[in-house]
Every structure is written in structure tokens, then in C-alpha cells.
Design a protein around this motif. Structure first.
Motif, PDB file in Angstrom:
ATOM      1  N   GLU A 152      81.625  30.810  63.109  1.00 60.01           N
ATOM      2  CA  GLU A 152      81.447  32.260  62.970  1.00 60.01           C
ATOM      3  C   GLU A 152      80.665  32.616  61.705  1.00 60.01           C
ATOM      4  O   GLU A 152      79.777  33.476  61.728  1.00 60.01           O
ATOM      5  N   ALA A 153      81.003  31.954  60.608  1.00 60.49           N
ATOM      6  CA  ALA A 153      80.324  32.244  59.339  1.00 60.49           C
ATOM      7  C   ALA A 153      78.838  31.910  59.423  1.00 60.49           C
ATOM      8  O   ALA A 153      77.985  32.657  58.927  1.00 60.49           O
ATOM      9  N   MET A 154      78.512  30.784  60.051  1.00 59.15           N
ATOM     10  CA  MET A 154      77.107  30.392  60.185  1.00 59.15           C
ATOM     11  C   MET A 154      76.344  31.373  61.072  1.00 59.15           C
ATOM     12  O   MET A 154      75.205  31.759  60.762  1.00 59.15           O
ATOM     13  N   ALA A 155      76.957  31.773  62.166  1.00 53.43           N
ATOM     14  CA  ALA A 155      76.300  32.741  63.065  1.00 53.43           C
ATOM     15  C   ALA A 155      76.023  34.043  62.337  1.00 53.43           C
ATOM     16  O   ALA A 155      74.935  34.633  62.467  1.00 53.43           O
ATOM     17  N   ALA A 156      76.989  34.491  61.534  1.00 53.76           N
ATOM     18  CA  ALA A 156      76.822  35.745  60.786  1.00 53.76           C
ATOM     19  C   ALA A 156      75.725  35.613  59.729  1.00 53.76           C
ATOM     20  O   ALA A 156      74.931  36.539  59.534  1.00 53.76           O
ATOM     21  N   LEU A 157      75.672  34.464  59.059  1.00 55.30           N
ATOM     22  CA  LEU A 157      74.650  34.243  58.029  1.00 55.30           C
ATOM     23  C   LEU A 157      73.249  34.289  58.632  1.00 55.30           C
ATOM     24  O   LEU A 157      72.352  34.965  58.116  1.00 55.30           O
ATOM     25  N   PHE A 158      73.045  33.582  59.734  1.00 51.67           N
ATOM     26  CA  PHE A 158      71.728  33.571  60.393  1.00 51.67           C
ATOM     27  C   PHE A 158      71.345  34.969  60.866  1.00 51.67           C
ATOM     28  O   PHE A 158      70.188  35.388  60.706  1.00 51.67           O
ATOM     29  N   ALA A 159      72.307  35.682  61.457  1.00 46.86           N
ATOM     30  CA  ALA A 159      72.007  37.023  61.987  1.00 46.86           C
ATOM     31  C   ALA A 159      71.637  37.991  60.866  1.00 46.86           C
ATOM     32  O   ALA A 159      70.746  38.827  61.025  1.00 46.86           O
ATOM     33  N   LYS A 160      72.292  37.840  59.715  1.00 46.19           N
ATOM     34  CA  LYS A 160      72.037  38.740  58.589  1.00 46.19           C
ATOM     35  C   LYS A 160      70.716  38.427  57.889  1.00 46.19           C
ATOM     36  O   LYS A 160      69.938  39.330  57.563  1.00 46.19           O
ATOM     37  N   GLU A 161      70.462  37.148  57.645  1.00 43.11           N
ATOM     38  CA  GLU A 161      69.345  36.774  56.768  1.00 43.11           C
ATOM     39  C   GLU A 161      68.000  36.657  57.477  1.00 43.11           C
ATOM     40  O   GLU A 161      66.959  36.821  56.849  1.00 43.11           O
ATOM     41  N   LYS A 162      68.010  36.302  58.756  1.00 41.50           N
ATOM     42  CA  LYS A 162      66.758  36.151  59.514  1.00 41.50           C
ATOM     43  C   LYS A 162      65.777  35.204  58.799  1.00 41.50           C
ATOM     44  O   LYS A 162      64.655  35.590  58.416  1.00 41.50           O
ATOM     45  N   PHE A 163      66.201  33.979  58.614  1.00 40.85           N
ATOM     46  CA  PHE A 163      65.368  32.971  57.945  1.00 40.85           C
ATOM     47  C   PHE A 163      64.114  32.690  58.765  1.00 40.85           C
ATOM     48  O   PHE A 163      64.156  32.666  59.997  1.00 40.85           O
ATOM     49  N   GLN A 164      63.013  32.427  58.045  1.00 40.18           N
ATOM     50  CA  GLN A 164      61.808  31.996  58.744  1.00 40.18           C
ATOM     51  C   GLN A 164      61.868  30.500  59.055  1.00 40.18           C
ATOM     52  O   GLN A 164      61.477  30.068  60.135  1.00 40.18           O
ATOM     53  N   ARG A 165      62.359  29.733  58.093  1.00 35.99           N
ATOM     54  CA  ARG A 165      62.452  28.283  58.293  1.00 35.99           C
ATOM     55  C   ARG A 165      63.765  27.766  57.721  1.00 35.99           C
ATOM     56  O   ARG A 165      64.365  28.400  56.851  1.00 35.99           O
ATOM     57  N   VAL A 166      64.188  26.615  58.205  1.00 32.12           N
ATOM     58  CA  VAL A 166      65.479  26.044  57.824  1.00 32.12           C
ATOM     59  C   VAL A 166      65.304  24.567  57.500  1.00 32.12           C
ATOM     60  O   VAL A 166      64.616  23.841  58.237  1.00 32.12           O
ATOM     61  N   ILE A 167      65.916  24.147  56.385  1.00 30.07           N
ATOM     62  CA  ILE A 167      65.966  22.725  56.026  1.00 30.07           C
ATOM     63  C   ILE A 167      67.443  22.327  55.988  1.00 30.07           C
ATOM     64  O   ILE A 167      68.191  22.798  55.138  1.00 30.07           O
ATOM     65  N   ASN A 168      67.850  21.494  56.928  1.00 25.90           N
ATOM     66  CA  ASN A 168      69.254  21.082  56.995  1.00 25.90           C
ATOM     67  C   ASN A 168      69.447  19.736  56.289  1.00 25.90           C
ATOM     68  O   ASN A 168      69.067  18.690  56.802  1.00 25.90           O
ATOM     69  N   LEU A 169      70.036  19.822  55.090  1.00 25.60           N
ATOM     70  CA  LEU A 169      70.334  18.620  54.301  1.00 25.60           C
ATOM     71  C   LEU A 169      71.838  18.446  54.119  1.00 25.60           C
ATOM     72  O   LEU A 169      72.278  17.490  53.476  1.00 25.60           O
ATOM     73  N   ALA A 170      72.624  19.384  54.676  1.00 28.23           N
ATOM     74  CA  ALA A 170      74.080  19.264  54.601  1.00 28.23           C
ATOM     75  C   ALA A 170      74.531  18.194  55.580  1.00 28.23           C
ATOM     76  O   ALA A 170      74.113  18.191  56.736  1.00 28.23           O
ATOM     77  N   ALA A 171      75.372  17.289  55.106  1.00 24.44           N
ATOM     78  CA  ALA A 171      75.893  16.224  55.972  1.00 24.44           C
ATOM     79  C   ALA A 171      77.005  15.520  55.234  1.00 24.44           C
ATOM     80  O   ALA A 171      77.094  15.595  54.004  1.00 24.44           O
ATOM     81  N   GLN A 172      77.848  14.832  55.988  1.00 25.42           N
ATOM     82  CA  GLN A 172      78.777  13.899  55.351  1.00 25.42           C
ATOM     83  C   GLN A 172      78.019  12.585  55.215  1.00 25.42           C
ATOM     84  O   GLN A 172      77.694  11.958  56.215  1.00 25.42           O
TER      85      GLN A 172
END
Length: 334
Positions: A66-86
Motif C-alpha cells: 500500500e505504501a509503495m502504491a501511494a508513493l508512486f501515485a503521489k510522486e509520478k516518477f519519470q524513471r526508477v532505479i531499484n537498488l533495494a534488495a536483501q
């Protein structure tokens, strides 16, 4: 551009965010600041970013749907770099669920955020560990990687497959980057440069696995950052020559790409230790141990595709990179 960097308090995430800010991008950094290793180090990395007016930090777990969906909807990023991981091969033997939560569930939330909010390009971290039981060197993105030897590697391979699915179904441009043993200032304390340096400085023995008969393609963090940023700027496109009768794992009829980022000069573990010894000015006491479950004997990157695509290949010499790392280590840990 407005760019989301997940794992922004991480080793590579901090360096990537810093580089994007330096060129004038707006960066929103996300991290859950978990205690897999010293949280203070993560907070100190964030302090390097906070002076920038264009940086905002959001404490969040990418596995929080839910938090991620809300963040994306609010911020409207142009590009995303996913470096979060275990991260970590050995830890995946002890806590497999951490890898599923972050690397599978979390990455699904990133993909969904990109899909529903018209993100132009998703760049995500994969790993050299996906090559697993392959022994055909150098590792090429055109090889099949269907024999992982750790759950960490399996989750990274899964990320690549999931990304392709979203590129196919939703026309989402995705690029996966297989990192090869990244090191440098602000590096993780659970990785060999920090483990070896701290032990040498404190006169403790270092654990040398497989009797030192290992090779790694050690890649300096600045080279990784350069590759990430160049790839981010080159939006993945369909391969017009893709043949479904002989499918190439590195490309697709969909907007999907995979690249290796490695120094393409594998180094013997004993030579790596000697380089740290020279930089520290002390000799290590070595505790020779057998091979660890989940480890591979050697890694060696073929980076020709990266070079052709973005005109760049990592090439920082090991002695130079280790010198900078040890200098930072002594300064940070006093």
C-alpha cells in the motif's frame, strides 16, 4: 528528471543518488534502514545526500504494497532505479524469507508502481550470482542462467523474468544490470574489503574460503555508478533482430535489456588480499577454510554489450580502487 532510487541508504544507492543530484536531477530516496548491518552506516550515507535541495528521503519498505502504491501515485516518477534488495549469498542460507520479501514481493511492488504510473524506464540491480553453476568464462548475458546455487541468485534471476513479463505485457521499458563484486568507499561491512581491512587493522585472522582458490571480478563503485546512469538515460527498446526460434536471453521483442557491469579482469583472492595488505601497511593472518555453500569459484564479466550500448566499460585498477577504499575506511572508522 524526477527519479526514484530505492535502497538509497545502501552502498550503491547512495553513490548513484549522489551522482544524479550532482547533474541536477530530483531524487526521492527510499530505504527501510533494516539492521542486516550497521544502521548508523546507512544513516551516515544519507547525510551525504541530505544537503542537496533536490533530495528527499522516505523511510519505507518496498515490500509494503500500500505504501509503495501511494508513493508512486503521489510522486509520478519519470524513471526508477531499484537498488533495494536483501543482499548476501551466505545470509540467504540462514534467512530465506528475507530474500523473498524484498527481492520478490518488493520488486513486484516496484513493477506495479511503474506499470500504473507511466514510468519511462525501470533500471534494476541484478547480480553476477545468477550465473551460478556456469563455468563458461567470461560470463555473457547471452548465456542461459538456469542453475542458481543460492536462493539470493534465484531471486535475482526471478527479478529478470518478472521484469521481462512487465516489458511484454505492459510495454514497460526495463533494464537489468548484473553487478560483479562491487567495492569502494562506504562499502558494506559484510563484504570482503571491509571484513579483511578491519581484521588486518585489528590483528585478527581473516577467513579465506576455498583455500584462497577463488577469483572475483572486483568492480569499483564509481564504474558501477557510471554504468547505471548511462543505462538509465538509454531507454530499453525492442530488439528488431530478436528470433523467437533462438531466443537471446539478453534482449527481447519487448523493451527489455540485460547487461553485465564488471571490471572484466578477474583477480585471485590471494592477490586481492595482498592489495589490501599493501594499502593498510600490514600483513594478514589467514585462516584457510573450505568452500562455502552457495559460493562460486570464479566470476568474470563479458561487458561487450554494455560497451556497445552506452560507450562505457569499467576499468578502475584494483590497486587504485582499494587505495581509495582503505583511505575512506581509516577516516570513517577513525
Amino acid at each position: 528528471m524526477k527519479i526514484l532510487v530505492t535502497g538509497a541508504a545502501g552502498f550503491i544507492g547512495m553513490h548513484v543518488a549522489k551522482r544524479l543530484l550532482a547533474r541536477g536531477d530530483e531524487v526521492v530516496g527510499v530505504d527501510n534502514l533494516n539492521d542486516y548491518y550497521d544502521v548508523q552506516l546507512k544513516q551516515d550515507r544519507l547525510e551525504q545526500l541530505k544537503p542537496h535541495d533536490n533530495f528527499r528521503f522516505v523511510k519505507m519498505d518496498i515490500a509494503d504494497r500500500e505504501a509503495m502504491a501511494a508513493l508512486f501515485a503521489k510522486e509520478k516518477f519519470q524513471r526508477v532505479i531499484n537498488l533495494a534488495a536483501q543482499p548476501g549469498v551466505r545470509y540467504s542460507l540462514k534467512n530465506p524469507h528475507a530474500y523473498i520479501n524484498s527481492n520478490i514481493v518488493g520488486f513486484t511492488n516496484v513493477l506495479e508502481g511503474c506499470r500504473h504510473n507511466n514510468v519511462e524506464h525501470l533500471v534494476y540491480a541484478s547480480s553476477s550470482s545468477v550465473y551460478g553453476a556456469n563455468s563458461n568464462m567470461p560470463f555473457s548475458v547471452h548465456q542461459n542462467v538456469d542453475h542458481p546455487v543460492s536462493l539470493y541468485a534465484a531471486t535475482k534471476k526471478a527479478s529478470e523474468l518478472m521484469a521481462h513479463t512487465y516489458s511484454h505485457l505492459y510495454n514497460l521499458p526495463t533494464t537489468g544490470l548484473r553487478f560483479f563484486t562491487v567495492y569502494g568507499p562506504w562499502g558494506r561491512p559484510d563484504m570482503s574489503p571491509s571484513l579483511f581491512t578491519s581484521a588486518i587493522v585489528e590483528n585478527r585472522p581473516i577467513d579465506v574460503f576455498n583455500e584462497g582458490k577463488m577469483q572475483r571480478d572486483f568492480t569499483y563503485v564509481d564504474d558501477i555508478v557510471e554504468g547505471v546512469v548511462r543505462v538509465l538515460d538509454r531507454i530499453a527498446t525492442p530488439d528488431p533482430e530478436f528470433d523467437t526460434n533462438q531466443p537471446d536471453p539478453a534482449t527481447s521483442y519487448a523493451p527489455y535489456r540485460l547487461y553485465n557491469i564488471g571490471n572484466h579482469e578477474p583477480v585471485q583472492l590471494m592477490a586481492f588480499i595482498e592489495t589490501i595488505e599493501k594499502a593498510v601497511g600490514k600483513t594478514a593472518v589467514k585462516n584457510m577454510l573450505p568452500m562455502q555453500a552457495g559460493d562460486v569459484v570464479a566470476t568474470y564479466a563479458d561487458v561487450e554489450d554494455l560497451k556497445q550500448a552506452v560507450g562505457f566499460e569499467p576499468k578502475t585498477p584494483l590497486a587504485s580502487g582499494i587505495g581509495k577504499f582503505v583511505e575512506w575506511y581509516k577516516s570513517y572508522y577513525k
